[in-house]
Design a protein around this motif. Structure first.
Motif, PDB file in Angstrom:
ATOM      1  N   LEU A  40       0.848  -1.162  -0.158  1.00 47.74           N
ATOM      2  CA  LEU A  40       0.084   0.059   0.035  1.00 47.74           C
ATOM      3  C   LEU A  40       0.838   1.190  -0.177  1.00 47.74           C
ATOM      4  O   LEU A  40       0.661   2.257  -0.726  1.00 47.74           O
ATOM      5  CB  LEU A  40      -0.986  -0.022   1.096  1.00 47.74           C
ATOM      6  CG  LEU A  40      -2.008  -1.279   1.308  1.00 47.74           C
ATOM      7  CD1 LEU A  40      -2.862  -0.901   2.427  1.00 47.74           C
ATOM      8  CD2 LEU A  40      -2.671  -1.308  -0.123  1.00 47.74           C
ATOM      9  N   ILE A  41       1.888   1.182   0.646  1.00 49.53           N
ATOM     10  CA  ILE A  41       2.764   2.310   0.837  1.00 49.53           C
ATOM     11  C   ILE A  41       3.410   2.375  -0.530  1.00 49.53           C
ATOM     12  O   ILE A  41       3.723   3.832  -0.906  1.00 49.53           O
ATOM     13  CB  ILE A  41       3.922   2.206   1.851  1.00 49.53           C
ATOM     14  CG1 ILE A  41       3.291   2.192   3.180  1.00 49.53           C
ATOM     15  CG2 ILE A  41       4.968   3.081   1.850  1.00 49.53           C
ATOM     16  CD1 ILE A  41       2.498   3.238   3.731  1.00 49.53           C
ATOM     17  N   GLU A  42       3.719   1.353  -1.134  1.00 43.77           N
ATOM     18  CA  GLU A  42       4.334   1.830  -2.628  1.00 43.77           C
ATOM     19  C   GLU A  42       3.464   2.394  -3.556  1.00 43.77           C
ATOM     20  O   GLU A  42       3.648   3.017  -4.285  1.00 43.77           O
ATOM     21  CB  GLU A  42       4.583   0.091  -3.340  1.00 43.77           C
ATOM     22  CG  GLU A  42       5.186   0.110  -4.555  1.00 43.77           C
ATOM     23  CD  GLU A  42       6.530   0.632  -4.991  1.00 43.77           C
ATOM     24  OE1 GLU A  42       7.135   0.977  -4.044  1.00 43.77           O
ATOM     25  OE2 GLU A  42       6.763   0.987  -6.231  1.00 43.77           O
ATOM     26  N   ALA A  43       2.045   2.122  -3.421  1.00 42.83           N
ATOM     27  CA  ALA A  43       1.245   2.674  -4.412  1.00 42.83           C
ATOM     28  C   ALA A  43       1.175   4.131  -4.065  1.00 42.83           C
ATOM     29  O   ALA A  43       1.152   5.237  -4.737  1.00 42.83           O
ATOM     30  CB  ALA A  43      -0.360   2.111  -3.969  1.00 42.83           C
ATOM     31  N   LEU A  44       1.160   4.706  -2.713  1.00 47.47           N
ATOM     32  CA  LEU A  44       1.114   6.084  -2.565  1.00 47.47           C
ATOM     33  C   LEU A  44       2.667   6.617  -2.925  1.00 47.47           C
ATOM     34  O   LEU A  44       2.489   7.875  -3.406  1.00 47.47           O
ATOM     35  CB  LEU A  44       1.069   6.352  -0.767  1.00 47.47           C
ATOM     36  CG  LEU A  44      -0.265   6.064  -0.158  1.00 47.47           C
ATOM     37  CD1 LEU A  44      -0.102   6.255   1.263  1.00 47.47           C
ATOM     38  CD2 LEU A  44      -1.269   6.956  -0.676  1.00 47.47           C
ATOM     39  N   THR A  45       3.609   5.924  -2.852  1.00 51.91           N
ATOM     40  CA  THR A  45       4.903   6.478  -3.410  1.00 51.91           C
ATOM     41  C   THR A  45       4.834   6.915  -4.675  1.00 51.91           C
ATOM     42  O   THR A  45       5.273   7.969  -5.291  1.00 51.91           O
ATOM     43  CB  THR A  45       5.954   5.662  -3.027  1.00 51.91           C
ATOM     44  OG1 THR A  45       5.916   5.365  -1.501  1.00 51.91           O
ATOM     45  CG2 THR A  45       7.278   6.214  -3.336  1.00 51.91           C
TER      46      THR A  45
END
Lengths: 383, 383
Positions: B261-266
């Motif tokens: 999920l953090i990768e999507a935000l990044t």
């Protein structure tokens, strides 16, 4: 990037993309992005970093003083929200350009300003037009906001031909001076675009304009399209504190246009993030605007260094485009720019090479200090 | 706001909206926005400002020291771009929570983080679910990103009933403690939501969580859903430096979730704006995280002040909801909250009144200093 077998938001426990990342819970928007890749920022010492067009000179000392003053006198106020519309900074910029505050917008770097510009003016049925060779964030924004981007080839000499922008469009975006070529478009050509496309927003991205000078032969004294915004209601100009004001670390960018375009940007901002500029950035940026003598001095120094670098590279056999920016775009005699970039890297000198059609034989070299130039030229001579 | 007669990007010289603004060149997106309206920030002296949930105490002195150190030792470095992914700050936050750096995202205030969350996870066919009474930016984001938002009524006592969230959805967003009620939802209820909707992203917006304490009667020791992110791959938690860390002026927010999920935000961030946190904000925020003793002290002081304020308001006949935030939600005996807000304003005391169904009889009052509370209570007694 995205896994072609996944096309909606439904569950799929095996949804992993090419990098092995689980994209099961991502929106299609997130799955299909190809994010911007900034120039690398290696941290090691003694590196000669000529790849991201930062200014070789420090910011005005007034910037640190203003921020220190906030911390000393109002550190307590960091607990409070900053002025959401950055009123003092906008007033200083308006005064600098002799325009009204409602013709000025500021944001968290000109990248954020550009994102809001795309959402505010280009999310329309007709396409956006931009040069095929330009700032590589434009195609990323187009994807982010679902904007149809039509790339118009630069001329053979890399100049922008306004007559090539003839099809109906929602807008046109041109970096001026252009990146990575460094070439400047005349205000006469910008007027031509604005007149021909009176229903489109003409965005002139002037990240590097403060390093440009009017041609001595020209009747135009101005190079910045800010001088056109009272004449044309469809011209919007973006600028940044990251280059000529040596404040890439502070993240401040701005737009200038008539009040109704600025109102659209403000509404869009307040639908994303109401307070993009922190209190210290507002204070520091305002102090920078107020220190005109320092600003003019370092801009001229960068220009002088650029001209000297151009001369030196030319004498080494490089073909160097006439730059109006704080970088030069240069082609080694044999056209093997990639090999030169690699060899320089081994010496701890980082320049930017774009492995893409038409420009793969060129290097973009940021104007640095005199000492950095000497190191670069010595390394090139030794190749 | 928009002129109903204008529905596409074509030319219309008479395109002006209800406010008399020329929207001729705006995208439909821009025309149809209803931007977020933050609590007012009046600037005059001697105001008792209890309307925007800022912390009454200053930030840790380490924040100013860290920023001063950057300016003293590396002012020159403001000319360079900051670390795009705010590595040091993310490492400090990861250490604080005993998680990995790749489970941490930071942005320009939690408002920016939330905007990216909407784009990354809620732009799907199924609707997003949220309480009918909650942070008023959520419906704005939904409009900005074209997300279908279904509002689920809070219970009569303003609590969130997880069983009411039963329809298929792309995600659920809940402020916890909720605003403007101040009520805390249990981790047991959050688990229930995450289990029931394993294909949806459950966003817990913990802007106020540091003022919450586990019920002494409960077996749960934790109140923050950060403790659940290793257990549930579909829980994402947002937090902010603006409330408990007294840094609203610095604009720093964050998200915690599993790495994908953090990768999507990044990726979404790098498709909007690569460098949202300036160098000084990164340094100041990191110093704040490292000063745990000060943080814990002021959180406890705010909690103590909140409880004292609750007691005093109750003794004046107010109905006060049990708050786990840095504000209280209170109903005057006669329910005429609007009149109370106006009368207080005449005394230079600003509290927040929401003129909307179900809550128009309540005032949201930010926890202030002891002196501010005395001034407030005196004014209320004199009404």
């Amino acid at each position: 990037m995205s896994n072609a077998s996944i096309d909606n938001g439904t569950s799929d426990a095996k949804a992993v993309n090419a990098k092995g990342i689980d994209t099961r819970l991502w929106s299609n928007k997130a799955r299909h992005l190809s994010p911007y890749v900034p120039g690398e920022q290696p941290q090691h010492e003694n590196l000669c970093k000529l790849n991201t067009n930062e200014n070789p000179f420090p910011p005005s000392s007034k910037v640190g003083e203003a921020i220190n003053a906030v911390l000393a006198q109002q550190a307590d106020e960091l607990r409070l929200y900053p002025a959401p519309e950055s009123d003092d900074l906008r007033a200083a910029l308006a005064h600098l350009h002799g325009i009204d505050s409602n013709q000025v917008f500021v944001g968290n770097g000109s990248d954020e300003v550009l994102a809001l510009v795309f959402a505010s003016f280009f999310m329309k049925e007709q396409p956006l037009l931009a040069p095929d060779i330009s700032y590589s964030f434009y195609p990323v924004y187009a994807q982010t906001f679902g904007v149809d981007l039509v790339q118009i080839p630069l001329e053979k000499d890399f100049s922008v031909n306004p007559d090539a922008y003839s099809q109906p469009c929602s807008g046109i975006i041109i970096a001026n001076p252009n990146a990575p070529t460094g070439l400047l478009m005349s205000l006469a050509d910008i007027r031509k675009l604005a007149l021909k496309h009176s229903d489109a927003v003409i965005v002139i991205d002037e990240a590097y304009i403060d390093f440009a000078r009017a041609d001595e032969m020209s009747t135009e004294k101005e190079v910045s399209a800010v001088s056109l915004i009272n004449e044309f209601d469809n011209i919007l100009v973006t600028q940044t504190f990251s280059k000529s004001r040596s404040l890439a670390g502070l993240r401040v960018g701005m737009a200038f246009a008539n009040a109704s375009l600025i109102e659209a940007l403000t509404r869009m901002k307040n639908s994303f993030n109401s307070y993009p500029l922190d209190k210290l950035a507002q204070a520091g940026a305002t102090a920078s605007v107020l220190d005109a003598p320092y600003f003019e001095k370092i801009c001229q120094q960068v220009i002088d260094l650029r001209e000297a670098l151009t001369t030196e590279l030319t004498s080494l056999g490089y073909q160097v485009l006439p730059s109006d920016a704080n970088f030069v775009f240069a082609r080694p005699k044999d056209g093997d720019a990639s090999a030169v970039a690699s060899a320089l890297r081994e010496q701890g000198i980082i320049v930017r090479h774009f492995n893409q059609p038409r420009i793969q034989e060129y290097l973009r070299i940021t104007v640095g200090t005199q000492a950095q130039h000497e190191r670069l030229i010595d390394a090139l001579k030794a190749l």
